[in-house]
Structures are given as C-alpha cells and as structure tokens.
Motif scaffolding. Sequence first.
Motif, PDB file in Angstrom:
ATOM      1  N   UNK A   1      -7.258  61.624 -14.683  1.00 28.06           N
ATOM      2  CA  UNK A   1      -7.218  60.740 -15.850  1.00 28.06           C
ATOM      3  C   UNK A   1      -6.245  61.259 -16.900  1.00 28.06           C
ATOM      4  N   UNK A   2      -6.118  62.588 -17.026  1.00 26.10           N
ATOM      5  CA  UNK A   2      -5.189  63.156 -18.007  1.00 26.10           C
ATOM      6  C   UNK A   2      -3.748  62.875 -17.576  1.00 26.10           C
ATOM      7  N   UNK A   3      -3.469  63.083 -16.287  1.00 31.24           N
ATOM      8  CA  UNK A   3      -2.134  62.796 -15.759  1.00 31.24           C
ATOM      9  C   UNK A   3      -1.794  61.324 -15.956  1.00 31.24           C
ATOM     10  N   UNK A   4      -2.744  60.450 -15.663  1.00 32.41           N
ATOM     11  CA  UNK A   4      -2.510  59.014 -15.813  1.00 32.41           C
ATOM     12  C   UNK A   4      -2.233  58.649 -17.261  1.00 32.41           C
TER      13      UNK A   4
ATOM     14  N   UNK B   1       5.495  52.385 -15.757  1.00 32.30           N
ATOM     15  CA  UNK B   1       4.819  53.246 -14.791  1.00 32.30           C
ATOM     16  C   UNK B   1       3.850  52.427 -13.948  1.00 32.30           C
ATOM     17  N   UNK B   2       3.800  52.742 -12.650  1.00 31.84           N
ATOM     18  CA  UNK B   2       2.798  52.183 -11.736  1.00 31.84           C
ATOM     19  C   UNK B   2       1.904  53.342 -11.313  1.00 31.84           C
ATOM     20  N   UNK B   3       0.675  53.345 -11.799  1.00 33.50           N
ATOM     21  CA  UNK B   3      -0.213  54.474 -11.538  1.00 33.50           C
ATOM     22  C   UNK B   3      -0.653  54.527 -10.080  1.00 33.50           C
ATOM     23  N   UNK B   4      -0.672  55.752  -9.545  1.00 31.81           N
ATOM     24  CA  UNK B   4      -1.167  55.984  -8.202  1.00 31.81           C
ATOM     25  C   UNK B   4      -2.294  56.984  -8.222  1.00 31.81           C
ATOM     26  N   UNK B   5      -2.230  57.951  -7.303  1.00 36.46           N
ATOM     27  CA  UNK B   5      -3.233  59.005  -7.247  1.00 36.46           C
ATOM     28  C   UNK B   5      -2.537  60.339  -7.019  1.00 36.46           C
ATOM     29  N   UNK B   6      -3.157  61.387  -7.530  1.00 38.82           N
ATOM     30  CA  UNK B   6      -2.670  62.736  -7.257  1.00 38.82           C
ATOM     31  C   UNK B   6      -1.232  62.935  -7.681  1.00 38.82           C
TER      32      UNK B   6
ATOM     33  N   UNK C   1      -0.488  69.873 -23.175  1.00 34.54           N
ATOM     34  CA  UNK C   1      -1.810  69.519 -22.667  1.00 34.54           C
ATOM     35  C   UNK C   1      -2.669  70.770 -22.465  1.00 34.54           C
ATOM     36  N   UNK C   2      -3.926  70.671 -22.832  1.00 34.73           N
ATOM     37  CA  UNK C   2      -4.825  71.821 -22.768  1.00 34.73           C
ATOM     38  C   UNK C   2      -4.954  72.377 -21.355  1.00 34.73           C
ATOM     39  N   UNK C   3      -4.942  71.493 -20.349  1.00 33.67           N
ATOM     40  CA  UNK C   3      -5.137  71.991 -18.991  1.00 33.67           C
ATOM     41  C   UNK C   3      -3.999  72.910 -18.560  1.00 33.67           C
ATOM     42  N   UNK C   4      -2.771  72.656 -19.083  1.00 35.78           N
ATOM     43  CA  UNK C   4      -1.667  73.540 -18.731  1.00 35.78           C
ATOM     44  C   UNK C   4      -1.770  74.882 -19.453  1.00 35.78           C
ATOM     45  N   UNK C   5      -2.285  74.884 -20.666  1.00 33.33           N
ATOM     46  CA  UNK C   5      -2.508  76.147 -21.367  1.00 33.33           C
ATOM     47  C   UNK C   5      -3.520  77.001 -20.602  1.00 33.33           C
ATOM     48  N   UNK C   6      -4.563  76.339 -20.086  1.00 32.74           N
ATOM     49  CA  UNK C   6      -5.573  77.059 -19.309  1.00 32.74           C
ATOM     50  C   UNK C   6      -4.987  77.573 -18.008  1.00 32.74           C
ATOM     51  N   UNK C   7      -4.173  76.765 -17.357  1.00 32.77           N
ATOM     52  CA  UNK C   7      -3.576  77.179 -16.089  1.00 32.77           C
ATOM     53  C   UNK C   7      -2.683  78.397 -16.292  1.00 32.77           C
ATOM     54  N   UNK C   8      -1.940  78.426 -17.378  1.00 33.00           N
ATOM     55  CA  UNK C   8      -1.087  79.594 -17.635  1.00 33.00           C
ATOM     56  C   UNK C   8      -1.935  80.850 -17.830  1.00 33.00           C
ATOM     57  N   UNK C   9      -3.037  80.719 -18.568  1.00 31.10           N
ATOM     58  CA  UNK C   9      -3.916  81.869 -18.789  1.00 31.10           C
ATOM     59  C   UNK C   9      -4.515  82.368 -17.482  1.00 31.10           C
TER      60      UNK C   9
ATOM     61  N   UNK D   1       9.358  72.458  -8.481  1.00 32.21           N
ATOM     62  CA  UNK D   1       8.862  72.384  -7.114  1.00 32.21           C
ATOM     63  C   UNK D   1       7.641  71.471  -7.087  1.00 32.21           C
ATOM     64  N   UNK D   2       7.409  70.847  -5.927  1.00 36.51           N
ATOM     65  CA  UNK D   2       6.207  70.036  -5.742  1.00 36.51           C
ATOM     66  C   UNK D   2       5.047  70.970  -5.435  1.00 36.51           C
ATOM     67  N   UNK D   3       3.947  70.872  -6.164  1.00 37.02           N
ATOM     68  CA  UNK D   3       2.801  71.741  -5.873  1.00 37.02           C
ATOM     69  C   UNK D   3       2.338  71.584  -4.429  1.00 37.02           C
ATOM     70  N   UNK D   4       2.041  72.694  -3.795  1.00 39.89           N
ATOM     71  CA  UNK D   4       1.607  72.649  -2.400  1.00 39.89           C
ATOM     72  C   UNK D   4       0.113  72.466  -2.271  1.00 39.89           C
ATOM     73  N   UNK D   5      -0.497  71.731  -3.169  1.00 36.59           N
ATOM     74  CA  UNK D   5      -1.942  71.506  -3.157  1.00 36.59           C
ATOM     75  C   UNK D   5      -2.218  70.174  -3.845  1.00 36.59           C
ATOM     76  N   UNK D   6      -3.396  69.633  -3.611  1.00 34.40           N
ATOM     77  CA  UNK D   6      -3.786  68.387  -4.266  1.00 34.40           C
ATOM     78  C   UNK D   6      -4.098  68.641  -5.736  1.00 34.40           C
ATOM     79  N   UNK D   7      -3.737  67.688  -6.581  1.00 30.81           N
ATOM     80  CA  UNK D   7      -4.056  67.799  -7.998  1.00 30.81           C
ATOM     81  C   UNK D   7      -5.570  67.658  -8.167  1.00 30.81           C
ATOM     82  N   UNK D   8      -6.210  68.583  -8.884  1.00 30.76           N
ATOM     83  CA  UNK D   8      -7.664  68.508  -9.069  1.00 30.76           C
ATOM     84  C   UNK D   8      -8.096  67.161  -9.628  1.00 30.76           C
ATOM     85  N   UNK D   9      -9.205  66.656  -9.101  1.00 34.44           N
ATOM     86  CA  UNK D   9      -9.682  65.338  -9.503  1.00 34.44           C
ATOM     87  C   UNK D   9      -9.939  65.199 -10.982  1.00 34.44           C
ATOM     88  N   UNK D  10     -10.364  66.290 -11.625  1.00 31.36           N
ATOM     89  CA  UNK D  10     -10.676  66.204 -13.056  1.00 31.36           C
ATOM     90  C   UNK D  10      -9.426  66.021 -13.908  1.00 31.36           C
ATOM     91  N   UNK D  11      -8.236  66.233 -13.320  1.00 34.97           N
ATOM     92  CA  UNK D  11      -6.993  66.066 -14.075  1.00 34.97           C
ATOM     93  C   UNK D  11      -6.369  64.688 -13.882  1.00 34.97           C
TER      94      UNK D  11
END
Length: 317
Positions: free
Chosen positions: A68-71, A84-89, A143-151, A56-66
């Motif tokens: 650079x990691x996503x990119x 890949x052509x980088x965009x935002x969010x 990725x560490x951010x996903x481990x944190x999100x699961x917790x 599913x597409x997240x129903x919220x904006x991707x946090x700004x701190x993520x």
Amino acid sequence: MFGLNWSGTEAEIVGLNPAYQMRQGPLTVAGLGADPPPRSVHFHVSVLSLVGDVGDVPGYDIPGELESVIASCLLRLNTKSLTVVLGQGQNHGLVWEPGSLDLGTISPYSFNGRPFSQVLPEGDGEPLLRRFIDDSINLLAEQEFNLIRREEGLPPLNAFWPWGHGFRQDLPNLALRRGSVSSFWSSSLRLAGIARLAGYRHSNRLTLGRGTSVLLAELAKWLRMDGHNVGVVGEFGEWREREAYDEYGWLLKELDGHLEPFIDGSRRLALLAPGSPGLAFIYDPDNREVGTCPFDERAFEEKLVQHQLFEVVASLL
C-alpha cells in the motif's frame, strides 16, 4: 508424441503467430486490466534498489505490508501526461499520452552494473521520464520503511524505473475466431496481457503461486473445469536454464502425481513442453494410440515429427 518448437514468445502460447509479439510495456498495462487511449505509449515500471550510483531489481518479493505504501507513492507521481497503472509487488505500469516511440529505455535486468547516469531514458519524453525517476527517488527516500531498512542493513526500495515502452497492437479476437473463450492460468504478466488482448481470460496471477510454492493441486482442479483451460508452469523452463535439477525433478514428480488421476478416459489432455527442441503429448479418449517413447530427453533420440507451438495450440483451442 511429437517434437514441439518454440521461439520463446507469449503470442505462441495463445496460438498466435510469433509476429504478434509486443514489448513489455503494452503487455504489462494490458495484463493489469487497463485500456488507455489509442496512440498512448505504455511502460513497465519496476521497483529498484539504488545503492550509490548503481540500480538493481531486488532479488526477492516486496513484503506485503509495503504494497500500500508503494502504491501510494506511485500514485503521487501522476501528472497530466503520465498515468500510473497499479500492479503488485515489483510490477506496475505507466501510460504516457500523447506519446512517442522515438525514445530509448533500458530494462533494469540489463544494467550490468553500469552507473545510473548511463542508463537513463533518452530521446522524446526524456525530461518527463527523468523527472518521474528523480521524483520517485526523492519521494521514496523519505519513507519510513526505507529508513528502517537502512538501519537493518537491507537494501532500500528507492526508485521507480519505466522501461519496455511501446504501442499496443491490435490482435485478432481469438475467442470469436475460434468460437470459444479459452482460459489461462499462469503467473506471467506478459501472458496475462496477450491473452486478454486476444479475447481470452486469464486467472489472477497470484493464485498459482511461484517456485516451490506453486499450487499444482489447485491447477489440476481448475483444468478439470468445463471449457478450454490452459495452465502454464514457467518454473520448469526457469529451473532447467539455471540447472536447478533438484527443484526441477521435485516439480516434475509433483506434476505427475496431480495429472495421473486427471487422465480418466473422459476428456482430452495436452501436455506441452515447448523448447528448441521440445516435446508434446496429447491424450485423446477417442483416439488412443499406444506409444513406447518416454516423455523425456530420451525421446530426442527418435525421429519425431516436428510442429510449431503456435500451430499446435491453435488446433487445440
């Protein structure tokens, strides 16, 4: 005042016949400022939350701190054929060269709870694109951010999904045809893409804001600048469709407050509310007509002259 009909395509907003409309992928890649080789196939890439076998597409904006990691993760998926052509969010692009349109991809907004295995790309390029998706799942899972999100009990951001594939169309250069370079301000990636391909300018999409944070004061300042300037506030249509009338009424009041001082008698202003049906009002300091019809639903009780949006915009620009 007159009626204003719109079929819903971005092409009409720049004054083009709706037949020029393109798929999501080519407009995304163009809106992000990329010019890939001819005959390459362009995709929109969404960031998904894959839980179990349902994405599913997240129903919220991707946090700004993520961002650079996503990119960084996206760029690691580049291959000889896929770039890949980088965009935002949540919005990025992908280019496949040499590509083929004998392919089926599905928008993540159309999954409707179907298992992930039933919505994967099919046809030419199937192994290539499925590998892209599988590699993204494996890469994001570690990725560490996903481990944190699961917790924290938050849904993961754990898949990149290419969809909306298509070739870029050649559009007429409207800036040359009409003798001036019009400028657009909106938060729409699709509009940014088609405006750029038509020879027009589009502002940074992130500067307008979204939802109740839309920056109407900045938009009003920008509209006062010299030249043909077009501001597009998509929240009106979105909130009307969702029947979010409180937000709609608030935004309408805010817009009225910012536009009232704009009408100072020195320049032309067009207020277009396209739809099926829609309304349009044009203030012209050289041709001041007094009207009694209100600019709201009550106007539909009158026998208004009807025009097509693309024809009106073309005449204004």
